[in-house]
Design a protein around this motif. Sequence first.
Motif, PDB file in Angstrom:
ATOM      1  N   LEU A   1       0.829  -1.209   0.000  1.00  0.00           N
ATOM      2  CA  LEU A   1       0.000   0.000   0.000  1.00  0.00           C
ATOM      3  C   LEU A   1       0.863   1.260   0.000  1.00  0.00           C
ATOM      4  CD1 LEU A   1      -2.787  -1.065   2.545  1.00  0.00           C
ATOM      5  CD2 LEU A   1      -2.789  -1.256   0.057  1.00  0.00           C
TER       6      LEU A   1
ATOM      7  N   ALA B   1      -0.491   4.869  -0.858  1.00  0.00           N
ATOM      8  CA  ALA B   1      -1.262   5.538   0.198  1.00  0.00           C
ATOM      9  C   ALA B   1      -0.338   6.051   1.297  1.00  0.00           C
ATOM     10  CB  ALA B   1      -2.293   4.569   0.781  1.00  0.00           C
TER      11      ALA B   1
ATOM     12  N   LEU C   1      -9.195   5.560  -1.239  1.00  0.00           N
ATOM     13  CA  LEU C   1      -8.359   4.410  -1.569  1.00  0.00           C
ATOM     14  C   LEU C   1      -9.161   3.465  -2.444  1.00  0.00           C
ATOM     15  CD1 LEU C   1      -6.677   3.676   1.888  1.00  0.00           C
ATOM     16  CD2 LEU C   1      -6.003   5.303   0.105  1.00  0.00           C
TER      17      LEU C   1
ATOM     18  N   LYS D   1      -7.115  -2.097   3.150  1.00  0.00           N
ATOM     19  CA  LYS D   1      -7.229  -0.639   3.155  1.00  0.00           C
ATOM     20  C   LYS D   1      -7.662  -0.117   4.525  1.00  0.00           C
ATOM     21  CE  LYS D   1     -10.078  -0.752  -0.457  1.00  0.00           C
ATOM     22  NZ  LYS D   1      -9.983  -2.109  -1.053  1.00  0.00           N
TER      23      LYS D   1
ATOM     24  N   THR E   1     -12.844   4.147   1.389  1.00  0.00           N
ATOM     25  CA  THR E   1     -12.368   3.029   0.585  1.00  0.00           C
ATOM     26  C   THR E   1     -13.426   2.654  -0.442  1.00  0.00           C
ATOM     27  OG1 THR E   1     -13.235   1.144   1.866  1.00  0.00           O
ATOM     28  CG2 THR E   1     -11.211   2.198   2.676  1.00  0.00           C
TER      29      THR E   1
ATOM     30  N   VAL F   1      -6.189   7.483  -4.580  1.00  0.00           N
ATOM     31  CA  VAL F   1      -5.005   6.629  -4.583  1.00  0.00           C
ATOM     32  C   VAL F   1      -5.413   5.266  -5.129  1.00  0.00           C
ATOM     33  CG1 VAL F   1      -3.142   5.620  -3.226  1.00  0.00           C
ATOM     34  CG2 VAL F   1      -4.129   7.828  -2.544  1.00  0.00           C
TER      35      VAL F   1
ATOM     36  N   LEU G   1      -4.766   1.443  -5.835  1.00  0.00           N
ATOM     37  CA  LEU G   1      -4.001   0.383  -5.193  1.00  0.00           C
ATOM     38  C   LEU G   1      -4.167  -0.933  -5.950  1.00  0.00           C
ATOM     39  CD1 LEU G   1      -5.029   1.285  -1.543  1.00  0.00           C
ATOM     40  CD2 LEU G   1      -2.856   1.827  -2.657  1.00  0.00           C
TER      41      LEU G   1
END
Length: 280
Positions: free
Chosen positions: A44, A47, A73, A81, A195, A213, A215
């Motif tokens: 991650l 982040a 995220l 997350k 998230t 962000v 991921l």
Amino acid sequence: MKHLKKEDRDRLEVLAGGVRLAVIQSEHRADELTAELHGEFPWLAPATEVVWRAMRRSVREGWPGFRMPPLLLDGPVGIGKSVWARWLGTLIEAPSLVVEATNQNASFGIVGSQRGWSNAAPGRLMQNILQHLCGNPIVVVEEIEKAGPVHSGKGQSFDLVASLLPLLEPATAGSWNCPFFEVQFDMGWINWVLTTNNRHLLSEPLRSRCTEVRLQQVGVADLVGFARRQGRRRQLSDLSVEAIIAALEHPDTRARRLSLRSVIRLLDRAAELERDPMPI
């Protein structure tokens, strides 16, 4: 606050002296904290980099506490997350609050409801601050894209996403009006982590208020490393940790999509068995 009942004024009395803010003491300390965060969740990294920059900025600007931009995220299910966000709270010594949008998709769950309703109460956000007396908690809203519209029998809207918009905007968060207490509070220090598994399902007003962000899926090697670190932290026996790793690396397991949730369940089960071994 004369409009409040005595019992409600008493509830707010704890705020008379203000609240504390979790603070990053120096840029060096920011480096140390994010190095630890990255060490626990290396997959991650994008982040964690945003958090690192926010920590260092908090120090350079001389802010009284840590504040980061609202994070969105976006990534696959089960990559950690929310666990990452809670661990961030632990590292900076700030309380965490997790809201599951799938189970609590009405606005009053997090921001509260106005008086006059039979179940009127402060929301979980206000309750968290009253309980911990910390003005910059980590607030996680899981799977925000699954928060659908909610309406009362009279057609009133209680949309979770709509209620979050003024809290995510610095210009309005600093003078947010609590629906229950009908008093303004400075919520501009709250650290938001939203998230999602698909950011494209979210509205533009929400996305524009957040730092997005992207991921990626977590790999087996990262899950094995996480299991080892958590096993040591939980003081599990080497035998239990190796058994978990063997399960993760088994070909049948690799054929399925692994998640951090699976590893945490294995760790929890191992801790339970070590604490209360099954009779032979």
